[in-house]
Design a protein around this motif. Structure first.
Motif, mmCIF file in Angstrom:
data_model
loop_
_atom_site.group_PDB
_atom_site.id
_atom_site.type_symbol
_atom_site.label_atom_id
_atom_site.label_comp_id
_atom_site.label_asym_id
_atom_site.label_seq_id
_atom_site.Cartn_x
_atom_site.Cartn_y
_atom_site.Cartn_z
ATOM 1 N N ASP A 193 -75.237 -22.378 79.095
ATOM 2 C CA ASP A 193 -76.277 -23.085 78.337
ATOM 3 C C ASP A 193 -75.621 -24.209 77.544
ATOM 4 N N ALA A 203 -78.433 -21.815 67.404
ATOM 5 C CA ALA A 203 -79.047 -21.969 68.728
ATOM 6 C C ALA A 203 -78.365 -21.164 69.829
ATOM 7 N N ARG A 204 -77.255 -20.523 69.559
ATOM 8 C CA ARG A 204 -76.446 -19.929 70.633
ATOM 9 C C ARG A 204 -77.027 -18.623 71.188
ATOM 10 N N GLN A 205 -77.974 -18.007 70.487
ATOM 11 C CA GLN A 205 -78.646 -16.787 70.952
ATOM 12 C C GLN A 205 -77.651 -15.679 71.315
ATOM 13 N N GLY A 206 -76.687 -15.499 70.453
ATOM 14 C CA GLY A 206 -75.735 -14.410 70.634
ATOM 15 C C GLY A 206 -74.600 -14.679 71.604
#
Length: 309
Positions: free
Chosen positions: A43, A102-105
């Motif tokens: 991503d 924003a990295r979502q884990g």
């Protein structure tokens, strides 16, 4: 490039799903291309600092390129750079906060190269705050991953050329008012010339060696800290008989855990004096707050304590 990313993934993210901080510059573009070739899913996170005219357009084009390279998603993150501490520090703070949100884990891959590592070591030497300041950047400091610390900046540009990509040149990267830019364009080239080459690699190698030594010392300091603990305080007698290098590391860990802010070498050594050269002096301020209270390390009944004043 692919081997560097592959080895990093095998060690730190074997599931192979990562985010990458993509600025559009050569380092991050090359990293993104290599990650798309090696990782299961990538991503792209593109931070738009809004510091130059047309930055939104650059970010949008970079997002399109990320998808062409094979990223499963590409997200533009507009930020506002309006914090004290100078433009470099303010932009860095805003960038990392946006990436973290924003990295979502996922771990976030950063395009720092061996050349960046050498510059970081030189900056640490100038600060003169001990071995920790010249250990440089780590390959993985959760959630930030740096697969390219063994790769030269010239290699990332070569890969971009091989793939037909035209990296965006951030004007800040050539602005002489920034210390890191002058290190990159003036100091390191001069050192390479005077010392016969290999300086950047030697500095990066030194950082690795110091970091390995530091990990051992930190482990020993943690044992010392455990032996000295007495509730929230520390026993002076235990600390006084310890080796100075371990004592200072233990004190640093204890002070930071207790809420100390912007801990400098001079303030750390001032706290150490409470243990080794105590003459009845008062405490040492190790942090404050906007409300006017301050955190103070002090000696009391054979113990080292932290209190608010």
């Amino acid at each position: 490039m692919r081997r560097a990313v592959r080895e990093w993934l095998a060690r730190y993210a074997p599931e192979g799903v990562v985010a990458v901080a993509l600025s559009g510059g050569a380092d991050s573009l090359a990293l993104t291309a290599a990650a798309c070739a090696e990782a299961a899913a990538v991503d792209a996170l593109i931070v738009d600092h809004g510091l130059q005219d047309g930055s939104a357009e650059v970010a949008a084009l970079t997002a399109v390129l990320a998808l062409k390279l094979g990223c499963r998603s590409a997200q533009v993150l507009p930020v506002t750079v309006a914090h004290p501490g100078g433009p470099e520090a303010a932009a860095r703070q805003a960038r990392y906060a946006a990436l973290d949100a924003a990295r979502q884990g996922l771990p976030v891959l950063l395009g720092h190269t061996l050349d960046d590592q050498a510059e970081t070591v030189l900056l640490g030497l100038a600060r003169g705050s001990g071995a920790r300041s010249i250990q440089g950047m780590t390959a993985f400091d959760v959630p930030w991953g740096r697969p390219l610390l063994g790769v030269r900046r010239a290699v990332t540009r070569e890969l971009c050329g091989d793939l037909g990509m035209n990296p965006w040149e951030d004007p800040h990267n050539s602005a002489p008012e920034f210390t890191r830019v002058r290190l990159r364009t003036e100091v390191l080239p001069l050192l390479e010339e005077v010392l016969g080459g290999g300086v950047a690699a030697a500095l990066a190698r030194t950082a690795t060696q110091l970091r390995e030594d530091g990990e051992v010392l930190d482990g020993l300091a943690e044992e010392l800290l455990g032996a000295a603990r007495e509730g929230a305080a520390l026993r002076i007698e235990t600390l006084a008989t310890a080796a100075p290098a371990l004592r200072r590391r233990a004190l640093r860990a204890w002070l930071l855990a207790g809420g100390a802010k912007s801990l400098t070498d001079s303030s750390l050594r001032a706290v150490e004096v409470l243990i080794t050269q105590w003459r009845g002096q008062g405490g040492v301020a190790v942090g404050g707050s906007p409300t006017g209270t301050r955190l103070v390390a002090a000696r009391e009944h054979g113990r080292l304590i932290l209190r608010s004043e």
